[in-house]
Scaffold this active site. Sequence first.
Site, mmCIF file in Angstrom:
data_model
loop_
_atom_site.group_PDB
_atom_site.id
_atom_site.type_symbol
_atom_site.label_atom_id
_atom_site.label_comp_id
_atom_site.label_asym_id
_atom_site.label_seq_id
_atom_site.Cartn_x
_atom_site.Cartn_y
_atom_site.Cartn_z
ATOM 1 N N ARG A 26 -47.911 12.015 -10.350
ATOM 2 C CA ARG A 26 -49.426 11.697 -9.743
ATOM 3 C C ARG A 26 -50.815 10.443 -10.564
ATOM 4 O O ARG A 26 -50.907 9.974 -9.429
ATOM 5 C CB ARG A 26 -50.303 12.928 -10.258
ATOM 6 N N CYS A 38 -50.366 20.133 -34.801
ATOM 7 C CA CYS A 38 -51.046 18.923 -35.552
ATOM 8 C C CYS A 38 -51.603 19.881 -36.446
ATOM 9 O O CYS A 38 -52.050 19.966 -37.259
ATOM 10 C CB CYS A 38 -51.936 19.401 -34.524
ATOM 11 N N ARG A 76 -60.070 29.236 -33.036
ATOM 12 C CA ARG A 76 -60.149 28.600 -32.404
ATOM 13 C C ARG A 76 -61.698 28.401 -32.787
ATOM 14 O O ARG A 76 -62.187 28.796 -32.755
ATOM 15 C CB ARG A 76 -59.879 28.763 -30.612
ATOM 16 N N HIS A 134 -59.030 19.733 -36.716
ATOM 17 C CA HIS A 134 -58.590 20.437 -37.201
ATOM 18 C C HIS A 134 -58.659 20.690 -38.606
ATOM 19 O O HIS A 134 -59.009 20.035 -39.685
ATOM 20 C CB HIS A 134 -57.070 20.971 -37.553
#
Length: 352
Positions: free
Chosen positions: A41, A131, A249, A256
């Site tokens: 796409r 991460c 979160r 982070h």
Amino acid sequence: MTRRPTLTVVGATGAVGAVMLQILSQHADIWGEIRLVSSPRSAGRKLAVRGEETEVLALCEEALEGTDVALFLVPEEIAAQWAPIAAAKGAVVVDNSPAFRMDPDVPLVVPEINPHAVRVRPRGIVASPGCTTLALIVAVGALHAEFGASELVVSAYQAASGAGQDGVAALRAQLSVVAGTELGSHPGDVRRAVGDDTGPFPGPLALNVVPWSGTPGEDGWSSEELRIREETRKILALPELRVSATCVRVPVVTAHSVSVHARFERPVTVARAHEILATSPGVVLYDDPAAGDFPTPADVVGTDPTWVGRLRRALDDENALEFFVCGDNLRKGAALNTAQIAEAIGAELAAP
């Protein structure tokens, strides 16, 4: 004449892909052709890399032909399917997903800590850690080399971008709902205002923190928490290292943060830890709380290093340190570490 290897970036149109194209344009240019590949796409789009507009190709076997190094910046299921195909066609794969990190035949590499591991790759694949692991491991690895790590207890404060572009979009949408209101003053008022528009998070992130990241694991642990444990053990070559992680979160777009309690085999001092971190590649020591100097995600976003501050020796344990680290989860936490691995492989392939 030095050969310039062909590089293919799979997942070039994603959030990490966008950062990777910046890095490839900023770093020393060791590559010959750079191909950009993404889902069908996105095929046909043109993206800038090294100052040139390059058309994005659809991911297929033909797009991988003649590749020397292939960077996979795609979801785990796509990497699991296509990385072995790229390797079978002769490419060295550097994978940013969790698909191969715990495979004993795939090295898990952080160039500041275990650069030698990149040369032993039986499957033709090298993995880059997650991460959150990358936010803490460069600093922890430097201290481990001096004092010998024996235990880590960490709390990770993860940015919305760790959940991809959907996470960032969800946070921004929620912030627009709560902006200029008195929400956050009564039980459940933020949840009612946000409704079901929580995106990839199990609850509202605006004006809130969500103590969950990943998928359910054993005994209440999340997949993200267990990955930090296993990845840290593998990178440091300490299979019995005690590691406990809690992932939360927070309403931060990118970067982070991790609060670290690190216990070592030998007594530690803040002064010596400062000396080590101040001279460690990939680390910036920013530690003067009296002057308001300590890392925050809003200050480190867009930068490459791991930033370290709030160093303290544990009050009740002369062998333990407490500290706080921040790192951009899209740069060192993803694209940059992958690029560093690829550059090491590229230099190897280019050597006469």
